[in-house]
Design a protein around this motif. Structure first.
Motif, mmCIF file in Angstrom:
data_model
loop_
_atom_site.group_PDB
_atom_site.id
_atom_site.type_symbol
_atom_site.label_atom_id
_atom_site.label_comp_id
_atom_site.label_asym_id
_atom_site.label_seq_id
_atom_site.Cartn_x
_atom_site.Cartn_y
_atom_site.Cartn_z
ATOM 1 N N UNK A 5 0.927 -1.202 0.009
ATOM 2 C CA UNK A 5 -0.233 0.023 -0.175
ATOM 3 C C UNK A 5 1.020 1.267 0.093
ATOM 4 N N UNK A 6 0.420 2.547 -0.212
ATOM 5 C CA UNK A 6 1.229 3.533 -0.239
ATOM 6 C C UNK A 6 1.626 3.964 1.119
ATOM 7 N N UNK A 7 0.963 3.315 2.239
ATOM 8 C CA UNK A 7 1.461 3.484 3.409
ATOM 9 C C UNK A 7 2.281 2.292 4.333
ATOM 10 N N UNK A 8 2.414 0.944 3.580
ATOM 11 C CA UNK A 8 3.024 0.082 4.212
ATOM 12 C C UNK A 8 3.618 -0.708 3.301
ATOM 13 N N UNK A 48 5.806 1.246 8.321
ATOM 14 C CA UNK A 48 4.256 2.099 8.269
ATOM 15 C C UNK A 48 4.804 3.503 7.897
ATOM 16 N N UNK A 49 4.473 3.958 6.727
ATOM 17 C CA UNK A 49 4.946 5.141 6.286
ATOM 18 C C UNK A 49 3.940 6.347 6.749
ATOM 19 N N UNK A 50 4.227 7.265 7.614
ATOM 20 C CA UNK A 50 3.427 8.363 7.972
ATOM 21 C C UNK A 50 3.468 9.439 7.435
ATOM 22 N N UNK A 51 4.670 9.918 6.636
ATOM 23 C CA UNK A 51 4.897 10.796 5.623
ATOM 24 C C UNK A 51 5.330 10.157 4.197
ATOM 25 N N UNK A 52 4.379 10.442 3.183
ATOM 26 C CA UNK A 52 4.940 9.369 1.994
ATOM 27 C C UNK A 52 4.805 10.553 0.755
ATOM 28 N N UNK A 53 5.716 11.290 0.599
ATOM 29 C CA UNK A 53 5.526 12.349 -0.738
ATOM 30 C C UNK A 53 6.404 11.697 -1.617
ATOM 31 N N UNK A 54 6.518 12.332 -2.809
ATOM 32 C CA UNK A 54 7.173 12.011 -4.209
ATOM 33 C C UNK A 54 8.601 11.727 -3.596
ATOM 34 N N UNK A 55 9.415 12.519 -3.011
ATOM 35 C CA UNK A 55 10.766 12.610 -3.004
ATOM 36 C C UNK A 55 11.138 12.242 -1.411
ATOM 37 N N UNK A 56 10.348 12.440 -0.511
ATOM 38 C CA UNK A 56 10.699 12.052 0.801
ATOM 39 C C UNK A 56 9.517 11.186 1.567
ATOM 40 N N UNK A 89 13.576 8.214 3.723
ATOM 41 C CA UNK A 89 14.307 8.035 2.657
ATOM 42 C C UNK A 89 14.130 9.285 1.722
ATOM 43 N N UNK A 90 15.031 9.707 1.030
ATOM 44 C CA UNK A 90 15.164 11.044 0.229
ATOM 45 C C UNK A 90 15.490 10.799 -1.101
ATOM 46 N N UNK A 91 14.559 10.975 -1.962
ATOM 47 C CA UNK A 91 15.278 10.943 -3.338
ATOM 48 C C UNK A 91 14.125 9.874 -4.113
ATOM 49 N N UNK A 92 14.279 9.563 -5.550
ATOM 50 C CA UNK A 92 13.668 8.822 -6.319
ATOM 51 C C UNK A 92 14.011 7.422 -6.747
ATOM 52 N N UNK A 93 14.863 7.501 -7.835
ATOM 53 C CA UNK A 93 15.531 6.114 -8.288
ATOM 54 C C UNK A 93 16.587 5.833 -7.345
ATOM 55 N N UNK A 94 17.534 6.830 -7.303
ATOM 56 C CA UNK A 94 18.833 6.879 -6.168
ATOM 57 C C UNK A 94 18.261 7.548 -5.092
#
Length: 117
Positions: A5-8, A48-56, A89-94
């Motif tokens: 899921x986007x949060x798990x 469990x992701x509590x902040x899930x943005x495009x790059x962070x 985590x910060x970044x997209x592919x790398x």
């Protein structure tokens, strides 16, 4: 990691550690040698992701698995657990990752660089 899921997500983590320490005589306190050992742990780690943005992404995680090790001539197989109250985590592919954690695999923190396929 497998994102369910986007949060798990669920990851498989493996770690290898080397250990050493001085040994002392219990009667006079003199150093009598050095004990050495190694351990290997493998565990599924749920996040469990509590902040899930495009790059962070910020998360909390828990892992439960098995470890085996040899230290000072003794071999053991034992349960292994790890709790990470905060990680990012910060970044997209790398990407860069960092987390604080406590458990049987390590205590403290870890950080590094990863690549998403």
């Amino acid at each position: 990691s497998f994102n369910f899921r986007h949060w798990f997500s669920l990851a498989i983590e493996a770690g290898f550690n080397g250990m050493w320490g001085n040994t002392y005589d219990k009667y006079d306190g003199q150093r009598i040698g050095t004990a050495r050992g190694v351990s290997f742990a493998i565990m599924p780690h749920a996040r469990i992701y509590w902040v899930n943005r495009k790059y962070v992404r910020f998360y909390t995680g828990f892992g439960l698995g098995v470890a085996l090790g040899k230290y000072d001539g003794y071999f053991e197989v034992y349960p292994s657990a790890q709790f990470s109250p905060v990680g990012l985590t910060a970044g997209k592919k790398v990407f860069f990752f960092a987390e604080g954690s406590v458990g049987t695999a390590y205590m403290g923190g870890k950080f590094g660089v990863g690549y998403r396929f």
